[in-house]
Scaffold this motif. Sequence first.
Motif: not given
Length: 262
Positions: A17-22, A25-29, A56-62, A180-184
């Motif tokens: 769940q944390v991975r999917e939320d994170l 978040a990258y895609r929302l940014v 994030n993996p360095f070099g990948m677009l968000f 944040g206490r959560t990714v959200a």
Amino acid sequence: MLMQDLPPKTYSDAERQVREDLAAAYRLVAHYGMEDSIYTHISARVPGTEGEFLINPFGMLFRDITASSLVKIDTEGRILEPSPYDVNPAGFTIHSAVHMARHDAMCVLHTHTVAGVAVSSLACGLQPCNQWALQFHNRVVYHDFEGIALDHGERERLIADLGPTARVLILRNHGLITLGRTVAEAFILMHNLERACRVQLAIQASGQPIHPVPEEVCELTARQYESGDSNRLPGAADPDAREWRALLQRLEQPAPTASFRD
């Protein structure tokens, strides 16, 4: 490299769940234009661990980050799972510092937006001149610029400036950080902080006087945001649940899902 090329892994439900939320978040940014090419970073603590976090993996677009592509690392800089990617050294310095000191922070989000960098470069910093900004009234701390964050010695000074409770850190002449206490929560804080900075710059660019908000109203508004009562779903413990659920709908089309791939 596409994420389906990575070897399959088994994760706990909490980590999944944390991975999917994170990843979301990258895609929302990226969706909201808050990314800086391949730079800046968001991290999340791995549930049930001490000193392990995802970044994030360095070099990948968000916009392309998925739950599977996130790199698991510890506060000593060791990559804990096989990955074809490394991590941003400056990102490691900043995020490892926060995760070492602030165990209440599940997620740490850092941006270099034009508005955020501009406000971070103003001597006055963030001003209580609009409703979004009032969320952070007397709740923002600052850390002076020391160059690109490659010196691990800076971690102690950053931690000292952050303190034990702040959820917003402005890096002078550099950018913004939310905890944040959560990714959200980390994302929603940053989304509001970014808009507060944009409004402040628009007001300052007008050259017109700012209409003052009384101190007691500033403090009241900040407490209203903190309580979350006006945003809370009936029976829900997370005041950000409603907004996060709506934000995730932004990713349904045209971007592919940020979830794991079969």
